[in-house]
Design an enzyme around this catalytic site. Structure first.
Site, PDB file in Angstrom:
ATOM      1  N   HIS A  51       7.163   4.138   1.150  1.00 33.24           N
ATOM      2  CA  HIS A  51       5.639   3.936   1.766  1.00 33.24           C
ATOM      3  C   HIS A  51       5.612   2.290   1.724  1.00 33.24           C
ATOM      4  O   HIS A  51       6.171   1.463   1.065  1.00 33.24           O
ATOM      5  CB  HIS A  51       4.605   4.495   0.675  1.00 33.24           C
ATOM      6  N   GLU A  61       3.201   0.299   0.528  1.00 36.35           N
ATOM      7  CA  GLU A  61       2.733  -0.283  -0.489  1.00 36.35           C
ATOM      8  C   GLU A  61       3.928  -0.375  -1.551  1.00 36.35           C
ATOM      9  O   GLU A  61       4.058  -1.254  -2.470  1.00 36.35           O
ATOM     10  CB  GLU A  61       1.708   0.306  -1.138  1.00 36.35           C
ATOM     11  N   CYS A 104       1.262   5.808  -4.146  1.00 36.16           N
ATOM     12  CA  CYS A 104       0.891   4.436  -4.250  1.00 36.16           C
ATOM     13  C   CYS A 104      -0.210   4.094  -5.061  1.00 36.16           C
ATOM     14  O   CYS A 104      -0.424   3.056  -5.647  1.00 36.16           O
ATOM     15  CB  CYS A 104       0.931   3.943  -2.956  1.00 36.16           C
TER      16      CYS A 104
END
Ligand code: HJL
Ligand code: ZN
Length: 160
Positions: free
Chosen positions: A53, A55, A100
């Site tokens: 992802h 992040e 995240c």
């Protein structure tokens, strides 16, 4: 100092580099140090190998720069860092990977999350991550104005 809008615009330009997929969103993220007005890391979905992802890439790239494992990121993060992410941090992933929200909480020194849009309910229903971030003492701030572009980029890989 750069405006939240300009930093979210930067995160959106990163999201545009993410390879579209039907099973996730193309997201961009920027780690910003407000004490020095510097961007200390950037990331976009799938930038690093694996099902990563935006992040997560931000955090993992910074850990790599400092030669520490991701779990020790708090040791190399300045205090009171902010993360700008075009879509709110995930709080549940269909892949079962660490979310995240959990990565941001574990980083300890990320004290503010600026988000461009809420996560749509397509994959995991209502994303309740903001409550969890706020309970951990992390402030969540919506940066308005880029919602349409962020969602167009985020869903580029979804069939129309
Ligand atoms: N904030 C955020 N940043 C990202 O880079 C990304 N791809 C998502 N996407 C959230 C969505 O809920 C998950 O992508 C799906 O739940 C599928 O899970 P995986 O990504 O395969 O773990 N959300
Ligand atoms: Zn995530």
């Amino acid at each position: 100092p750069p405006s939240p809008h300009s930093l979210m615009q930067k995160a959106l330009s990163l999201a545009q580099q993410s390879p579209p997929k039907p099973t996730n969103y193309c997201v961009g993220a920027v780690l910003f140090n407000p004490s020095t007005n510097e961007i200390i890391s950037t990331g976009y979905t799938l930038e690093l190998p694996g099902n990563t992802h935006a992040e997560q890439c931000c955090i993992q790239k910074l850990a790599q720069q400092h030669n520490v494992p991701e779990e020790k990121i708090a040791e190399v993060l300045p205090p009171n860092v902010a993360i700008y992410t075009t879509m709110e941090p995930c709080n549940l992933r269909l892949s079962g990977n660490v979310t995240c929200v959990d990565r941001i909480i574990a980083a300890r020194n990320i004290k503010r999350v600026y988000l461009g849009v809420k996560e749509p309910e397509k994959f995991v229903g209502e994303n309740e991550g903001r409550k969890k971030l706020e309970q951990a003492g992390i402030e969540c701030v919506h940066v308005p104005g880029l919602e349409e572009e962020i969602l167009r980029v985020a869903t580029a890989g979804h069939e129309k």
